[in-house]
Design a protein around this motif. Structure first.
Motif, short mmCIF file in Angstrom:
data_model
loop_
_atom_site.label_atom_id
_atom_site.label_comp_id
_atom_site.label_asym_id
_atom_site.label_seq_id
_atom_site.Cartn_x
_atom_site.Cartn_y
_atom_site.Cartn_z
N LEU A 41 2.41 -45.04 32.86
CA LEU A 41 2.92 -43.73 33.29
C LEU A 41 2.54 -42.63 32.30
N ILE A 42 2.67 -42.93 31.02
CA ILE A 42 2.31 -41.94 30.00
C ILE A 42 0.82 -41.60 30.08
N GLY A 43 0.01 -42.63 30.28
CA GLY A 43 -1.44 -42.41 30.35
C GLY A 43 -1.86 -41.52 31.50
N TYR A 44 -1.14 -41.59 32.61
CA TYR A 44 -1.50 -40.81 33.80
C TYR A 44 -0.75 -39.48 33.89
N SER A 45 0.20 -39.27 33.01
CA SER A 45 0.97 -38.02 33.07
C SER A 45 0.10 -36.83 32.71
N HIS A 46 0.53 -35.67 33.14
CA HIS A 46 -0.23 -34.45 32.87
C HIS A 46 0.26 -33.79 31.59
N GLU A 47 1.52 -33.38 31.56
CA GLU A 47 2.06 -32.70 30.39
C GLU A 47 3.42 -33.25 29.95
N HIS A 48 4.28 -33.64 30.93
CA HIS A 48 5.67 -33.93 30.61
C HIS A 48 6.08 -35.36 30.94
N LEU A 49 6.90 -35.91 30.05
CA LEU A 49 7.58 -37.17 30.29
C LEU A 49 9.07 -36.85 30.41
N TYR A 50 9.78 -37.61 31.25
CA TYR A 50 11.22 -37.43 31.40
C TYR A 50 11.88 -38.78 31.15
N SER A 51 12.82 -38.80 30.22
CA SER A 51 13.33 -40.08 29.74
C SER A 51 14.85 -40.08 29.60
N PRO A 52 15.48 -41.25 29.80
CA PRO A 52 16.92 -41.38 29.58
C PRO A 52 17.25 -41.56 28.09
N ILE A 53 16.23 -41.77 27.27
CA ILE A 53 16.43 -41.91 25.82
C ILE A 53 15.49 -40.94 25.10
N ASN A 54 15.86 -40.55 23.89
CA ASN A 54 15.03 -39.59 23.17
C ASN A 54 13.76 -40.26 22.62
N LEU A 55 12.89 -39.47 22.07
CA LEU A 55 11.58 -39.97 21.64
C LEU A 55 11.72 -41.03 20.55
N LYS A 56 12.64 -40.83 19.62
CA LYS A 56 12.84 -41.81 18.55
C LYS A 56 13.26 -43.16 19.12
N GLU A 57 14.19 -43.13 20.07
CA GLU A 57 14.65 -44.38 20.70
C GLU A 57 13.56 -45.01 21.55
N LEU A 58 12.75 -44.17 22.19
CA LEU A 58 11.65 -44.68 23.01
C LEU A 58 10.62 -45.39 22.13
N ASN A 59 10.31 -44.81 20.98
CA ASN A 59 9.37 -45.45 20.06
C ASN A 59 9.92 -46.78 19.55
N LYS A 60 11.24 -46.81 19.30
CA LYS A 60 11.87 -48.07 18.87
C LYS A 60 11.77 -49.13 19.96
N GLN A 61 11.89 -48.68 21.21
CA GLN A 61 11.78 -49.62 22.33
C GLN A 61 10.38 -50.22 22.39
N PHE A 62 9.36 -49.40 22.14
CA PHE A 62 7.98 -49.92 22.14
C PHE A 62 7.78 -50.91 20.99
N GLU A 63 8.46 -50.67 19.87
CA GLU A 63 8.36 -51.59 18.72
C GLU A 63 9.10 -52.90 19.01
N LYS A 64 10.25 -52.78 19.68
CA LYS A 64 11.06 -53.96 19.97
C LYS A 64 10.42 -54.86 21.01
N PHE A 65 9.76 -54.24 22.01
CA PHE A 65 9.12 -55.01 23.07
C PHE A 65 7.63 -54.66 23.11
N PRO A 66 6.83 -55.20 22.18
CA PRO A 66 5.41 -54.84 22.13
C PRO A 66 4.67 -55.30 23.39
N ILE A 67 3.74 -54.46 23.80
CA ILE A 67 2.93 -54.79 25.00
C ILE A 67 1.94 -55.88 24.64
N VAL A 68 1.89 -56.90 25.45
CA VAL A 68 0.97 -58.03 25.21
C VAL A 68 -0.41 -57.68 25.73
#
Length: 293
Positions: free
Chosen positions: A266-293
């Motif tokens: 979704l991020i790769g195809y987005s134009h300018e904006h992302l809309y999230s239920p968590i802030n950017l810091k928490e989103l980055n932590k989520q990517f660290e917690k569940f790394p993409i295989v």
């Protein structure tokens, strides 16, 4: 739309959402209503000098119906009726096509076509005069067409701009809507349900095709996607596949790795904006917690 975005509100801040700009490393908690106003007059067309909002009325009625369906899905009631599926597919088609980038691509496409046609006609003055005499279109005053200026355009079009009316782009988008609806209707759709503490995000282009060798997502048309993803809520995503490749299960529980894979796409195809239920810091932590295989 407000109907859609509110399904991504943080539990602590209903009616609000974190806006994340792709090129900025920060997130801002904003009212969802702030993200709806940009569409005002977006689909208003002018007929004989009078503004018409018939299309906007149709979309408003559709969003009311889809709002009820989204509430049903949010409660894990996935037994959608035939009509409810039809409304959802129509809505996904609308979300895919009713974005400024797609409108701009259609306008550019039609401007390029018009430029090529005029240059071809302008290469022969007799051909151009014959074409002008045969013009029979509403809103075109043949007396205002300057043949010599068109001939000059044919010789050097770099000094001229071609502007396609907004109405033309809207009608072209509606024609694309019919084609894309058929593509989506032929897909099998599976609900992917988040089974852990990870969250789905959405973007300014939430309906995304996954196509091999995809190069230009905003060209008119959609192509044949291997899959199509659409995050419905922060915990549920619809995934469409061609029937021969579709999953046997209609409701699948997915973990954080799958969620982050969807978010990454979704991020790769987005134009300018992302809309999230968590802030950017928490989103980055989520990517660290569940790394993409």
């Amino acid at each position: 739309s407000k109907t859609y975005l509110k399904n991504f509100s943080p539990d602590k801040f209903p009616g609000q959402i974190y806006e994340i700009k792709r090129l900025e490393s920060k997130s801002i908690l904003k009212s969802i209503s702030e993200h709806v106003a940009f569409g005002y007059d977006y689909n208003i067309i002018e007929v004989d000098g009078e503004k018409k909002n018939d299309y906007e009325k149709v979309i408003s009625e559709l969003e009311s119906k889809v709002g009820r369906i989204l509430r049903k899905i949010k409660l894990h009631r996935f037994d959608l009726t035939r009509d409810e599926w039809s409304h959802m597919i129509y809505y996904m088609t609308y979300l895919r096509l009713n974005i400024p980038q797609f409108r701009k691509s259609i306008e550019k496409f039609e401007e390029d076509v018009a430029r090529k046609i005029i240059k071809t006609l302008a290469s022969d003055k007799n051909l151009m005069q014959s074409y002008v005499q045969r013009i029979d279109m509403d809103g075109i005053d043949k007396s205002k067409i300057n043949i010599d200026e068109l001939i000059a355009f044919g010789k050097d079009d770099s000094r001229y701009k071609i502007k396609v009316p907004k109405e033309s782009a809207i009608f072209a988008g509606i024609r694309q809507h019919e084609n894309l609806f058929k593509v989506f209707a032929l897909m099998d759709w599976t609900f992917h349900i988040v089974a852990d503490d990870s969250y789905l995000i959405t973007t300014d282009m939430p309906v995304v095709p996954i196509v091999k060798d995809w190069k230009m997502p905003f060209t008119p048309g959609y192509g044949i996607a291997d899959k199509t993803i659409f995050p419905v809520t922060k915990k549920i995503c619809l995934v469409g596949q061609q029937k021969q490749f579709s999953e046997k299960e209609r409701n699948l529980k997915v973990n954080g790795q799958v969620v982050n894979t969807i978010n990454h796409i979704l991020i790769g195809y987005s134009h300018e904006h992302l809309y999230s239920p968590i802030n950017l810091k928490e989103l980055n932590k989520q990517f660290e917690k569940f790394p993409i295989v």
